[in-house]
Every structure is written in structure tokens, then in C-alpha cells.
Design an enzyme around this catalytic site. Structure first.
Site, PDB file in Angstrom:
ATOM      1  N   THR A 209       0.841  -1.196   0.000  1.00 24.13           N
ATOM      2  CA  THR A 209       0.000   0.000   0.000  1.00 24.13           C
ATOM      3  C   THR A 209       0.872   1.241   0.000  1.00 24.13           C
ATOM      4  O   THR A 209       2.016   1.218   0.448  1.00 24.13           O
ATOM      5  CB  THR A 209      -0.953   0.017   1.214  1.00 24.13           C
ATOM      6  OG1 THR A 209      -1.796   1.165   1.141  1.00 24.13           O
ATOM      7  CG2 THR A 209      -0.181   0.042   2.528  1.00 24.13           C
ATOM      8  N   ARG A 210       0.302   2.338  -0.509  1.00 29.03           N
ATOM      9  CA  ARG A 210       0.963   3.651  -0.453  1.00 29.03           C
ATOM     10  C   ARG A 210       0.014   4.698   0.112  1.00 29.03           C
ATOM     11  O   ARG A 210       0.315   5.886   0.093  1.00 29.03           O
ATOM     12  CB  ARG A 210       1.453   4.103  -1.835  1.00 29.03           C
ATOM     13  CG  ARG A 210       0.468   3.958  -2.956  1.00 29.03           C
ATOM     14  CD  ARG A 210       0.915   4.666  -4.229  1.00 29.03           C
ATOM     15  NE  ARG A 210       0.218   5.911  -4.404  1.00 29.03           N
ATOM     16  CZ  ARG A 210      -0.916   6.047  -5.083  1.00 29.03           C
ATOM     17  NH1 ARG A 210      -1.476   4.992  -5.651  1.00 29.03           N
ATOM     18  NH2 ARG A 210      -1.490   7.226  -5.197  1.00 29.03           N
ATOM     19  N   HIS A 214      -8.037   1.820   5.761  1.00 28.56           N
ATOM     20  CA  HIS A 214      -9.289   2.001   6.492  1.00 28.56           C
ATOM     21  C   HIS A 214      -9.980   0.646   6.667  1.00 28.56           C
ATOM     22  O   HIS A 214      -9.366  -0.397   6.460  1.00 28.56           O
ATOM     23  CB  HIS A 214     -10.156   3.026   5.766  1.00 28.56           C
ATOM     24  CG  HIS A 214      -9.473   4.339   5.543  1.00 28.56           C
ATOM     25  ND1 HIS A 214      -9.131   5.174   6.590  1.00 28.56           N
ATOM     26  CD2 HIS A 214      -9.013   4.944   4.409  1.00 28.56           C
ATOM     27  CE1 HIS A 214      -8.507   6.248   6.107  1.00 28.56           C
ATOM     28  NE2 HIS A 214      -8.431   6.130   4.789  1.00 28.56           N
ATOM     29  N   HIS A 217      -9.822  -1.886   3.800  1.00 27.18           N
ATOM     30  CA  HIS A 217      -8.519  -2.545   3.655  1.00 27.18           C
ATOM     31  C   HIS A 217      -8.349  -3.639   4.705  1.00 27.18           C
ATOM     32  O   HIS A 217      -7.811  -4.709   4.422  1.00 27.18           O
ATOM     33  CB  HIS A 217      -7.394  -1.513   3.792  1.00 27.18           C
ATOM     34  CG  HIS A 217      -7.467  -0.401   2.810  1.00 27.18           C
ATOM     35  ND1 HIS A 217      -8.013   0.822   3.125  1.00 27.18           N
ATOM     36  CD2 HIS A 217      -7.073  -0.310   1.510  1.00 27.18           C
ATOM     37  CE1 HIS A 217      -7.933   1.627   2.075  1.00 27.18           C
ATOM     38  NE2 HIS A 217      -7.388   0.965   1.079  1.00 27.18           N
ATOM     39  N   ARG A 303      -7.382  -4.324  -7.286  1.00 28.97           N
ATOM     40  CA  ARG A 303      -7.808  -3.649  -8.508  1.00 28.97           C
ATOM     41  C   ARG A 303      -6.863  -2.493  -8.813  1.00 28.97           C
ATOM     42  O   ARG A 303      -6.512  -1.713  -7.941  1.00 28.97           O
ATOM     43  CB  ARG A 303      -9.239  -3.136  -8.311  1.00 28.97           C
ATOM     44  CG  ARG A 303      -9.899  -2.576  -9.549  1.00 28.97           C
ATOM     45  CD  ARG A 303     -11.326  -2.156  -9.218  1.00 28.97           C
ATOM     46  NE  ARG A 303     -12.064  -1.731 -10.394  1.00 28.97           N
ATOM     47  CZ  ARG A 303     -12.000  -0.511 -10.913  1.00 28.97           C
ATOM     48  NH1 ARG A 303     -11.236   0.399 -10.333  1.00 28.97           N
ATOM     49  NH2 ARG A 303     -12.700  -0.203 -11.991  1.00 28.97           N
TER      50      ARG A 303
END
Length: 581
Positions: A209-210, A214, A217, A303
Site C-alpha cells: 500500500t501507499r 481504512h 482494507h 484492482r
């Protein structure tokens, strides 16, 4: 001895997936040899690494880029660009290259060694140059990113801010780059593998992740881990991400808070010093290889993985499922299992998160986009608990307090006599008439007298001048201020560098003052154009030195077609439309 010790440790951890290529290539020398090389490095040509190069070097040295043992030479580079493979056939999708300028490369003797230093001049490694070559960067952009559109941040960096010469060769590590933040979370591949072994973790699913994470996720990662019977490794990129992203200090605080909402001993957090290229499918494949080197057996691919958004025509750069398809094609060869997962959405009528593919007819789906989240933070509006956790909201509100104005830079560029400085003063007056916010003006002539005193008008000096303006502007923007810049800034690469500096902290608004050359010449009270036409002034922009017209500025204004007040009104109205003022 070091290689033998590494093989012994790996044998102890044989329950973990093998590194890419079969061995973890750690390139640090033993302490005594490293100290000797450090002393020797002082006599070598010195190269100061930029942020991307520094991240790449760290992952070369600690084995995160195994099986690479240095920066790619021509043979490996060509094969990676065209076939996603090293010269020996090993799968590798992203070129890891050391780019330098022609002047530096021309000074190097044959078989040179180079000291690779951080910005403080600390030697981190020595490169033995085995190959010096001129890449075709247009072809690299087209093959690696699938586009030459500079709206793509990876393409913009490659074409506008990358040196024209690549140096290939092996590196020998002296010491790791210094990190003073979150040091307990910055494990190397060896250290993380040791941790997995000590805690009895053998099936590990990694999540890249970058952005802040929340509830969606959390649900996605929990389901993915449960699906494959694995523990969870949350490993965000903290080296360099997309311009405008939330800073990694804030993000890591959010990750640490979120970790408390996972089942005990189910998830761990580790930071990856990766310089992302936002390369979509190829980058997803690269991310999987890196996580394999860190010991993960599975990798979540969502995605539009590592997608940079939309191109200049408003079309997404990559198909949303292209990354999943590419990884599935190479999964057996990769040696790490891919866990494709659709986006998770909140169904209000059932008060539950479900995969997007499981939404039923009649379900009431709710979502908060990144833009909407920023608006709610800005306005102090409620952020519902179904979206994220209160402790995460608290951290985000501390970083983005309600009603705080975002800093921005207005960057006017155009030919001498185009009306940049006059327009800048008119916009300044509009801002001061309507707001008490602090505004800093960096006019081209004033900057030359003070900030860039001593610089000439060579291309190198002109680029240095714009970089200095960009740096000062970025500091003003970082503190929520407004800065107005009005240099000629004739070269696209330097303007892009200034944009990158500013966008790390706020908005960069490029205004091309597109007044035609013939009009600018008629306004020339100092006779500079006439002197340049007569050959008395050399390298004058628009006469015997080019002005590279901005391709996609935020605004274009021709002061020969409208009055100064009308032009200033157009700029001010645009700022209002963007909620910047």
C-alpha cells in the site's frame, strides 16, 4: 565466508519461500573490508544519489532486489525493457539503473570505481563500472509503462528528470542509508525472515500500500489471509510514492493504529524503502518478487495495482485487472502465490463489508472517495465509523486540521516580455484584496539577484536556478503558504523538477503565459531581443536558445489577447474553482 553463512541461515529457514533466483544477494562487505573501502572511496569520483537511486541502492544492498548484484548493464537492461527478463532469462520487470549526466560520465576512466553517497556526502557503496551506455528513454517508457504520456509520473521522471547516461556494474556495500524514523519497523529481508522463523510463521501473505488504510482494507486483508490460511504482512512503500500522496510519517502512524484492530498475533507491519514507479502490471510483478525476497509466500493483488490514475485524455493508464492477469500468467515461475482480490465495499442495509462481486440487487452500497475524505477533513465534517476507525481519523485530523488552507505555488512561465511579472503582481493584488493569507513572491529578476547570485545562463545554471526556486516554493507550500513564481523557466525538465518538489507538500499550478514571440519583442524596452538578433547576446531564450512550451499546464494565458486585469481574473477564478482560495 559471508556467502556460506548466508546459505546456512537460509537452510534453517527452509520452510520459507526461497528468494528470487534461489539466494538472497546481500551486498554489504564484512566490517573490516567495508571500513577499508570507505577510506578508499574518498579518492574516487563522487556521485550523490537522488531519492530514487538511494531507495534502489538500499534494496540492492539488503537483498530486496535479489538476484541483482548491481545496476543493470546494457545486456540486462535491453532484455528487461523488452522481455521483462535479465540476460540469463530470470524474470525481472523493472529496469534498475544508475543514471548520470554526460559530463560526469565523460570524466570517468575505463573500469572506474565510483563512490555512491547520500545527500550528506556519506559513502554508502562503491560501484565498479562495467558498462556505460546511452538508453533509448522513449522506448523504455513505451515498453515499461506502456505510454510516453508525461501525465504518468514514472514517464515524466524518466523523460524529463533522468540522466542521459546509464552506468552498469556491481556494487559493494559500505553501510546502509541512515533512517531516523520508525527504525524498529525497517527490517531487511534477512531480519524479517529471521522474525518469521522465530515466530513460527511459514505461510505469509503480503499487502502492498501507499495510502492510509481504512476498514475496507482491513476486511480485504483479513479475508485474503483467511482464504489462504496465512499470517498477514502489511508492508507499505515508504521510499517514494506518487506526488501528492499522504506523507509516510502520517501513514505509518495510521498503520500502527490500524494494527491494533487485527486479531492478536495475526498481522505484522514492516516498512519497504521502495521508490515506486507507478508502473501498473509490471510494477505489480516487481512488488511480488520483492515480497518473495522478504519471505512472503503469498501476495495480494487488488484492482488497478500501482496504477497512476488517468492519462491526459482522462482514460485510465491500465486496465483495472491487467496486473492480476500478468501475475497469474507468471505465477508458477514467480514462486509466490497470487491472491487476487476485488475491492471491498460497505453495504449499509446489511452493515457489512463484502467483495464488490458479492453485492446483491437492492443493496445500499456506500463509499467515501479519497477526494471526499480530504473534503471532510478540510471542512471538519463527520467521518463515519463504518468507513474507518476513530483512532485513524484522529491521526488524519492532526495532520490535516479542519479549515486549514492547502499551500500552493503559482508558477508563471513564458518568454521574456510575455507579461509574467506584471500578471503575477496583478494576481498578488487579487489575493491580498480577498484574503489575509501570507503570499511570497519569487520574481525571476529578484531571484537572480539574491537566491541565484553567481549563476550564469548555461542550461545547467538555468536548471539550477529553477530547482532553487522550486525548493524555496516547496518550503513555503509545506507550511500552508501561497508562493508566486515568475521565471522564464524555458526547459520542461527543470519545470517538472520544480513541480515534483512542490507537489510533495501541496498544489503546483503552472500558468503558461503564451504571448507570441513577435509581441514580446515589441514590448522589449531594454533592447535585449534586438541585441540577441544582432548576435551581441548569446543563448537568449526564443532567439538562439529554445523555449520548450508546456504540454499540459493548468492554465494558458495570452496577454496579447486580454488585458492584465482580465488575465488575472481568469487565474483567480480558476483558483476559486479549485477551492484553493
Amino acid at each position: 565466508m559471508k556467502a556460506l553463512a548466508a546459505e546456512i541461515v537460509l537452510a534453517e529457514h527452509d520452510a520459507l519461500v526461497a528468494p528470487h533466483g534461489g539466494a538472497l544477494r546481500e551486498l554489504y562487505l564484512p566490517a573490516a573490508e567495508a571500513e577499508a573501502l570507505k577510506r578508499h572511496s574518498a579518492s574516487l569520483p563522487q556521485w550523490t544519489l537522488n531519492q530514487r537511486q538511494l531507495c534502489d541502492l538500499e534494496l540492492l544492498l539488503n537483498g530486496g532486489f535479489s538476484p541483482l548484484q548491481g545496476f543493470l548493464g546494457r545486456g540486462d537492461y535491453d532484455r528487461v525493457v523488452h522481455d521483462m527478463r535479465l540476460a540469463d532469462g530470470t524474470l525481472w520487470p523493472i529496469p534498475i539503473t544508475l543514471d548520470v549526466d554526460e559530463a560526469f560520465a565523460a570524466r570517468l576512466p575505463e573500469n572506474a570505481q565510483i563512490s555512491l553517497n547520500d545527500i550528506q556526502g556519506t559513502p554508502l557503496a562503491v560501484l565498479t563500472v562495467e558498462d556505460v551506455y546511452f538508453p533509448d528513454r522513449i522506448a523504455e517508457a513505451q515498453h515499461v509503462f506502456g505510454t510516453t504520456d508525461r501525465t504518468h509520473p514514472g514517464v515524466a521522471e524518466l523523460l524529463d528528470r533522468t540522466g542521459s547516461v546509464y552506468l552498469g556494474g556491481r556494487v559493494q556495500g559500505i553501510q546502509p542509508p541512515a533512517h531516523y524514523d520508525f527504525s524498529a519497523l525497517r527490517q531487511s529481508p534477512r531480519e524479517l525472515r529471521d522474525w518469521f522463523h522465530q515466530h513460527g510463521w511459514h505461510r505469509i501473505v503480503a499487502f502492498q500500500t501507499r495510502n492510509p488504510m481504512h476498514r475496507a482494507h482491513r476486511e480485504l486483508t483479513l479475508r485474503a489471509a483467511e482464504q489462504v490460511g496465512a499470517k498477514l504482512l502489511i508492508q507499505p512503500s515508504v521510499g517514494r510514492t506518487k506526488p501528492g500522496d499522504v506523507d509516510h510519517y502520517t501513514r505509518v502512524r495510521c498503520y500502527k493504529a490500524l494494527l491494533e484492530h487485527y486479531p492478536r498475533d495475526h498481522a505484522t507491519l514492516s516498512l519497504l524503502p521502495l521508490a515506486m514507479r507507478m508502473g501498473g502490471p509490471r510494477e505489480a510483478l516487481w512488488h511480488a518478487i520483492i515480497r518473495k525476497n522478504y519471505g512472503a509466500s503469498h501476495f495480494i493483488v487488488g484492482r488497478d495495482h500501482a496504477g497512476p490514475g488517468k492519462d491526459a485524455n482522462g482514460k485510465p493508464f491500465y486496465d483495472p485487472y491487467a496486473a492480476q492477469e500478468l501475475l497469474a500468467k507468471h505465477e508458477k515461475e514467480l514462486g509466490i502465490e497470487i491472491v487476487p482480490f476485488p475491492a471491498m465495499v460497505y453495504v449499509a442495509n446489511r452493515d457489512v463489508y463484502v467483495p464488490q462481486t458479492e453485492v446483491l440487487p437492492g443493496d445500499e452500497v456506500r463509499d467515501i472517495s479519497g477526494t471526499e475524505l480530504r473534503r471532510r477533513l478540510q471542512q471538519g465534517d463527520t467521518i463515519p465509523e463504518w468507513f474507518t476507525f476513530p483512532d485513524v481519523v484522529k491521526i488524519l485530523r492532526e495532520r490535516h486540521p479542519a479549515q486549514a488552507r492547502q499551500g500552493f505555488a503559482l508558477f508563471f512561465t513564458g518568454l521574456s516580455g510575455s507579461g509574467k511579472s506584471t500578471l503575477a503582481q496583478a494576481v498578488l493584488a487579487r489575493l491580498l484584496e480577498t484574503s489575509s493569507r501570507p503570499v511570497t513572491v519569487l520574481d525571476g529578476d529578484e531571484v537572480r539577484r539574491h537566491l541565484s547570485k553567481g549563476l550564469g545562463f548555461s542550461r545547467e545554471d538555468r536548471d539550477a536556478n529553477i530547482t532553487r526556486i522550486g525548493f524555496v516554493a516547496s518550503e513555503v507550500v509545506r507550511h500552508g503558504g501561497i508562493v508566486i513564481c515568475a521565471p522564464i523557466a524555458p526547459y520542461d525538465g527543470a519545470r517538472s523538477e520544480a513541480r515534483q518538489l512542490v507537489e510533495a507538500h501541496g498544489r503546483f499550478v503552472e500558468v503558461h503565459v503564451s504571448t507570441p514571440l513577435e509581441v514580446c519583442e515589441t514590448r522589449d524596452r531594454k533592447g535585449l531581443y534586438a541585441a540577441a538578433r544582432a548576435g551581441k547576446i548569446k543563448g537568449f531564450t526564443g532567439i538562439d536558445d529554445p523555449y520548450e512550451v508546456p504540454a499540459t499546464p493548468e492554465l494558458r494565458v495570452d496577454t496579447s489577447q486580454v488585458t492584465v486585469n482580465e488575465a488575472a481574473g481568469k487565474v483567480f477564478d480558476w483558483l476559486v474553482s479549485q477551492a484553493l482560495v
